[in-house]
Design a protein around this motif. Structure first.
Motif, PDB file in Angstrom:
ATOM      1  N   ILE A  17     128.312  15.019  94.348  1.00 41.51           N
ATOM      2  CA  ILE A  17     127.868  15.273  92.980  1.00 41.51           C
ATOM      3  C   ILE A  17     128.379  16.651  92.561  1.00 41.51           C
ATOM      4  O   ILE A  17     128.075  17.649  93.208  1.00 41.51           O
ATOM      5  CB  ILE A  17     126.333  15.246  92.869  1.00 41.51           C
ATOM      6  CG1 ILE A  17     125.769  13.939  93.414  1.00 41.51           C
ATOM      7  CG2 ILE A  17     125.902  15.473  91.424  1.00 41.51           C
ATOM      8  CD1 ILE A  17     124.252  13.915  93.503  1.00 41.51           C
ATOM      9  N   TYR A  18     129.160  16.687  91.494  1.00 40.72           N
ATOM     10  CA  TYR A  18     129.630  17.953  90.924  1.00 40.72           C
ATOM     11  C   TYR A  18     128.605  18.394  89.886  1.00 40.72           C
ATOM     12  O   TYR A  18     128.255  17.632  88.983  1.00 40.72           O
ATOM     13  CB  TYR A  18     131.007  17.782  90.276  1.00 40.72           C
ATOM     14  CG  TYR A  18     132.102  17.543  91.287  1.00 40.72           C
ATOM     15  CD1 TYR A  18     132.821  18.605  91.824  1.00 40.72           C
ATOM     16  CD2 TYR A  18     132.410  16.258  91.705  1.00 40.72           C
ATOM     17  CE1 TYR A  18     133.824  18.394  92.755  1.00 40.72           C
ATOM     18  CE2 TYR A  18     133.420  16.036  92.636  1.00 40.72           C
ATOM     19  CZ  TYR A  18     134.118  17.103  93.156  1.00 40.72           C
ATOM     20  OH  TYR A  18     135.107  16.889  94.075  1.00 40.72           O
ATOM     21  N   THR A  19     128.120  19.620  90.040  1.00 40.55           N
ATOM     22  CA  THR A  19     127.075  20.143  89.165  1.00 40.55           C
ATOM     23  C   THR A  19     127.400  21.579  88.765  1.00 40.55           C
ATOM     24  O   THR A  19     128.401  22.138  89.193  1.00 40.55           O
ATOM     25  CB  THR A  19     125.707  20.155  89.876  1.00 40.55           C
ATOM     26  OG1 THR A  19     125.775  21.060  90.982  1.00 40.55           O
ATOM     27  CG2 THR A  19     125.298  18.776  90.350  1.00 40.55           C
ATOM     28  N   ILE A  51     130.160  23.930  90.637  1.00 39.03           N
ATOM     29  CA  ILE A  51     131.383  24.578  90.169  1.00 39.03           C
ATOM     30  C   ILE A  51     131.140  26.000  89.676  1.00 39.03           C
ATOM     31  O   ILE A  51     132.081  26.776  89.566  1.00 39.03           O
ATOM     32  CB  ILE A  51     132.099  23.744  89.089  1.00 39.03           C
ATOM     33  CG1 ILE A  51     131.290  23.672  87.807  1.00 39.03           C
ATOM     34  CG2 ILE A  51     132.441  22.358  89.601  1.00 39.03           C
ATOM     35  CD1 ILE A  51     132.070  23.149  86.630  1.00 39.03           C
ATOM     36  N   ALA A  52     129.892  26.350  89.410  1.00 36.36           N
ATOM     37  CA  ALA A  52     129.581  27.719  88.996  1.00 36.36           C
ATOM     38  C   ALA A  52     129.668  28.678  90.175  1.00 36.36           C
ATOM     39  O   ALA A  52     129.939  29.864  89.999  1.00 36.36           O
ATOM     40  CB  ALA A  52     128.178  27.781  88.388  1.00 36.36           C
ATOM     41  N   LEU A  53     129.474  28.166  91.373  1.00 37.89           N
ATOM     42  CA  LEU A  53     129.506  29.009  92.567  1.00 37.89           C
ATOM     43  C   LEU A  53     130.859  29.012  93.265  1.00 37.89           C
ATOM     44  O   LEU A  53     131.134  29.887  94.079  1.00 37.89           O
ATOM     45  CB  LEU A  53     128.423  28.553  93.557  1.00 37.89           C
ATOM     46  CG  LEU A  53     126.983  28.620  93.039  1.00 37.89           C
ATOM     47  CD1 LEU A  53     126.024  28.097  94.096  1.00 37.89           C
ATOM     48  CD2 LEU A  53     126.619  30.032  92.623  1.00 37.89           C
ATOM     49  N   LEU A  74     129.980  17.473  83.277  1.00 40.75           N
ATOM     50  CA  LEU A  74     128.967  17.593  84.327  1.00 40.75           C
ATOM     51  C   LEU A  74     127.641  16.960  83.936  1.00 40.75           C
ATOM     52  O   LEU A  74     127.272  17.016  82.764  1.00 40.75           O
ATOM     53  CB  LEU A  74     128.759  19.064  84.668  1.00 40.75           C
ATOM     54  CG  LEU A  74     129.977  19.747  85.266  1.00 40.75           C
ATOM     55  CD1 LEU A  74     129.709  21.225  85.429  1.00 40.75           C
ATOM     56  CD2 LEU A  74     130.374  19.141  86.585  1.00 40.75           C
ATOM     57  N   PRO A  75     126.962  16.406  84.905  1.00 45.50           N
ATOM     58  CA  PRO A  75     127.348  16.189  86.295  1.00 45.50           C
ATOM     59  C   PRO A  75     128.276  14.987  86.420  1.00 45.50           C
ATOM     60  O   PRO A  75     128.317  14.128  85.551  1.00 45.50           O
ATOM     61  CB  PRO A  75     126.014  15.895  86.976  1.00 45.50           C
ATOM     62  CG  PRO A  75     125.204  15.219  85.922  1.00 45.50           C
ATOM     63  CD  PRO A  75     125.617  15.883  84.630  1.00 45.50           C
ATOM     64  N   VAL A  76     129.028  14.950  87.523  1.00 43.78           N
ATOM     65  CA  VAL A  76     129.908  13.829  87.828  1.00 43.78           C
ATOM     66  C   VAL A  76     129.608  13.392  89.252  1.00 43.78           C
ATOM     67  O   VAL A  76     129.508  14.221  90.154  1.00 43.78           O
ATOM     68  CB  VAL A  76     131.395  14.220  87.695  1.00 43.78           C
ATOM     69  CG1 VAL A  76     132.295  13.073  88.104  1.00 43.78           C
ATOM     70  CG2 VAL A  76     131.707  14.662  86.285  1.00 43.78           C
TER      71      VAL A  76
END
Length: 171
Positions: A17-19, A51-53, A74-76
């Motif tokens: 999960i991309y968040t 993705i923020a980190l 997001l999310p994906v």
């Protein structure tokens, strides 16, 4: 400086999960939280790529979405290496019961791959995964986007309309 690239090793039986944890756009953050909680409530293991980190995750997401002609929003969620969708799709699948059905099947696949890794040894198993990858990470032992699992011969998600999934035949 360590360079990170997009993984070409298939994600058999894995949920990614991309968040984002940035609260700049509140609705995006809330959707990420909702999807995370849905998967936590189903008590399944998943890998969260914030993705923020890590900016490399953003590049990875762009590449993966480009491959499936989807705009990253997001999310994906990717399951078993295949694009599943964003918050709206996950919410609809969760409410209809389709998500539970899919996750049950993914748990079976994940258990199978873990048994294979235990049987063959982790190093040999990872080598098998890499060797059987054709161009751009596609399985060279079958048609693109099709996972092959010994002893299985059913379409995981045919009834769910997920075209990226295919028959699971012997390796």
């Amino acid at each position: 400086m360590v360079m990170r690239t997009v993984s070409t090793v298939p994600e058999f039986g894995r949920i990614v999960i991309y968040t984002t944890s940035l609260r700049v756009v509140r609705t995006t953050f809330e959707k990420c939280e909702l999807v995370r909680k849905i998967f936590q409530n189903h008590r399944v293991k998943f890998e969260e790529k914030n993705i923020a980190l890590n900016s490399d995750y953003g590049k990875e997401l762009d590449e993966r979405c480009r491959r499936v002609c989807e705009v990253p929003s997001l999310p994906v969620v990717f399951i078993d290496g295949h694009y599943l969708g964003g918050a709206e799709k996950i919410l609809l699948m969760n409410e209809s019961g389709e998500l539970q059905d899919l996750l049950t099947k993914i748990e079976d696949i994940s258990a199978f791959w873990q048994e294979m890794a235990d049987y063959k040894g982790v190093d040999e198993f990872r080598n098998y995964q890499k060797v059987n990858q054709g161009p751009k990470g596609k399985d060279s032992t079958s048609t693109p986007g099709v996972a092959n699992i010994p002893g299985q011969s059913h379409r995981i998600t045919e009834s769910m309309g997920l075209e990226a999934w295919g028959p699971l035949d012997a390796i």
